[in-house]
Design a protein around this motif. Sequence first.
Motif, PDB file in Angstrom:
ATOM      1  N   GLN A   1      -0.839  38.014  24.060  1.00  0.00           N
ATOM      2  CA  GLN A   1       0.278  38.871  23.626  1.00  0.00           C
ATOM      3  C   GLN A   1       1.062  38.218  22.483  1.00  0.00           C
ATOM      4  O   GLN A   1       1.480  38.880  21.539  1.00  0.00           O
ATOM      5  CB  GLN A   1       1.201  39.169  24.810  1.00  0.00           C
TER       6      GLN A   1
ATOM      7  N   HIS B   1      -1.075  38.449  19.366  1.00  0.00           N
ATOM      8  CA  HIS B   1      -1.062  39.814  18.817  1.00  0.00           C
ATOM      9  C   HIS B   1       0.232  40.058  18.048  1.00  0.00           C
ATOM     10  O   HIS B   1       0.215  40.645  16.963  1.00  0.00           O
ATOM     11  CB  HIS B   1      -1.222  40.830  19.952  1.00  0.00           C
ATOM     12  N   LEU B   2       1.349  39.597  18.591  1.00  0.00           N
ATOM     13  CA  LEU B   2       2.613  39.754  17.866  1.00  0.00           C
ATOM     14  C   LEU B   2       2.564  38.982  16.541  1.00  0.00           C
ATOM     15  O   LEU B   2       3.047  39.461  15.511  1.00  0.00           O
ATOM     16  CB  LEU B   2       3.804  39.289  18.728  1.00  0.00           C
TER      17      LEU B   2
ATOM     18  N   SER C   1       5.392  49.395  16.012  1.00  0.00           N
ATOM     19  CA  SER C   1       4.438  48.827  16.981  1.00  0.00           C
ATOM     20  C   SER C   1       4.834  47.416  17.374  1.00  0.00           C
ATOM     21  O   SER C   1       4.747  47.030  18.547  1.00  0.00           O
ATOM     22  CB  SER C   1       3.036  48.748  16.366  1.00  0.00           C
ATOM     23  N   ALA C   2       5.255  46.642  16.383  1.00  0.00           N
ATOM     24  CA  ALA C   2       5.613  45.247  16.649  1.00  0.00           C
ATOM     25  C   ALA C   2       6.872  45.161  17.513  1.00  0.00           C
ATOM     26  O   ALA C   2       6.943  44.327  18.427  1.00  0.00           O
ATOM     27  CB  ALA C   2       5.816  44.503  15.330  1.00  0.00           C
TER      28      ALA C   2
ATOM     29  N   LEU D   1       7.322  43.093  25.453  1.00  0.00           N
ATOM     30  CA  LEU D   1       6.504  42.491  26.528  1.00  0.00           C
ATOM     31  C   LEU D   1       6.828  41.014  26.668  1.00  0.00           C
ATOM     32  O   LEU D   1       6.716  40.430  27.746  1.00  0.00           O
ATOM     33  CB  LEU D   1       5.012  42.650  26.217  1.00  0.00           C
TER      34      LEU D   1
ATOM     35  N   ARG E   1       7.886  47.378  19.681  1.00  0.00           N
ATOM     36  CA  ARG E   1       7.487  47.779  21.040  1.00  0.00           C
ATOM     37  C   ARG E   1       6.744  46.633  21.731  1.00  0.00           C
ATOM     38  O   ARG E   1       7.024  46.293  22.868  1.00  0.00           O
ATOM     39  CB  ARG E   1       6.595  49.015  20.972  1.00  0.00           C
ATOM     40  N   HIS E   2       5.798  46.007  21.005  1.00  0.00           N
ATOM     41  CA  HIS E   2       5.007  44.936  21.608  1.00  0.00           C
ATOM     42  C   HIS E   2       5.867  43.719  21.953  1.00  0.00           C
ATOM     43  O   HIS E   2       5.651  43.061  22.982  1.00  0.00           O
ATOM     44  CB  HIS E   2       3.869  44.529  20.663  1.00  0.00           C
ATOM     45  N   SER E   3       6.847  43.438  21.118  1.00  0.00           N
ATOM     46  CA  SER E   3       7.653  42.233  21.347  1.00  0.00           C
ATOM     47  C   SER E   3       8.434  42.314  22.658  1.00  0.00           C
ATOM     48  O   SER E   3       8.813  41.283  23.230  1.00  0.00           O
ATOM     49  CB  SER E   3       8.614  41.995  20.175  1.00  0.00           C
TER      50      SER E   3
ATOM     51  N   LEU F   1       0.783  41.071  14.136  1.00  0.00           N
ATOM     52  CA  LEU F   1       1.616  42.189  13.673  1.00  0.00           C
ATOM     53  C   LEU F   1       2.658  41.703  12.659  1.00  0.00           C
ATOM     54  O   LEU F   1       2.954  42.391  11.676  1.00  0.00           O
ATOM     55  CB  LEU F   1       2.311  42.871  14.860  1.00  0.00           C
TER      56      LEU F   1
END
Lengths: 96, 193
Positions: free
Chosen positions: B14, B17-18, B77-78, B84, B80-82, B21
């Motif tokens: 995760q 992935h960030l 997207s970034a 997590l 939202r992902h952050s 991004l």
Amino acid sequence: MRLSSHQIQMINMAVHELAGSGATTWLYGSRLDDSRRGGDVDLLVRSSPAIGLMERARIKNRLELELGLPVDVLAAAEEGVLSPFVSIAMSQGVRL
Amino acid sequence: MTPVKPQHELLLAQRAHLGNLLEAIQRCVYFLNASDASLVWPLTGDMLTLHKKDASFFEALAAVNERFSKLQDTLGSAMRHSLLLSGEQADSFIKVLAIFEKLGVIRSIDDWQAARSARNLAAHDYEIDYHLVAEHFNALHSLRMDMWGVACRFVHYCAQDLHVHPSSADFSNEFAAITGAGSAWPGTLKSEL
């Protein structure tokens, strides 16, 4: 027309606040057809001068939030020659 | 059947992935800036009429539109992902925006949503009125500064609060020069106050 008087009131209030009190709003498209279901709320906002892209975006966002329906906003100036599309929208549309 | 990754491996994935991004955000800023800089601003209807058959001119305009959209979508997207990694809960994108508004990464939810609708409206209009086309692109040109600010503050937030950095530094210098990150910081995060 598939809009309630309360929805029309919300539309007029948002347009007057974001496009000026002199702006007029027309409903065109599928929401005028009582036999259909769903569909966007297609609005034409006429003002002098025509509202810009950001005002259109703000009206769209506010009304989508308030009405819970997809909204499309077209803009045209009160004066000058109308584009063919605006002419069609106005000839078939209803002023709110 | 794909084996289930242990929790720490998932966390590493995760974070990686960030990082990807963040690099993508820096890349989007670099290329949007390049497309924007290839044009003379503000555009006018007369200018567009003059260039109406100039393919390279209109390719540059199309690139501004596409790259602006790409930047805003990648930022979304970034963000939202952050969440997590930060442990914040958001079951809708509007809640994601509310969290980043509170953190001071975005100035306001209304501005973010207006920028998104504006570029979608511009992309879906079939205008041949060149004055209107010019107005659409001038609006995107102005909005890019807001996007620079969001990108800059978000990259800073990830470094500061999550200790996640872009996967590579390939675009970092240009990103800093374009957005003013580091030297002329465009704002203070609320978490720093």
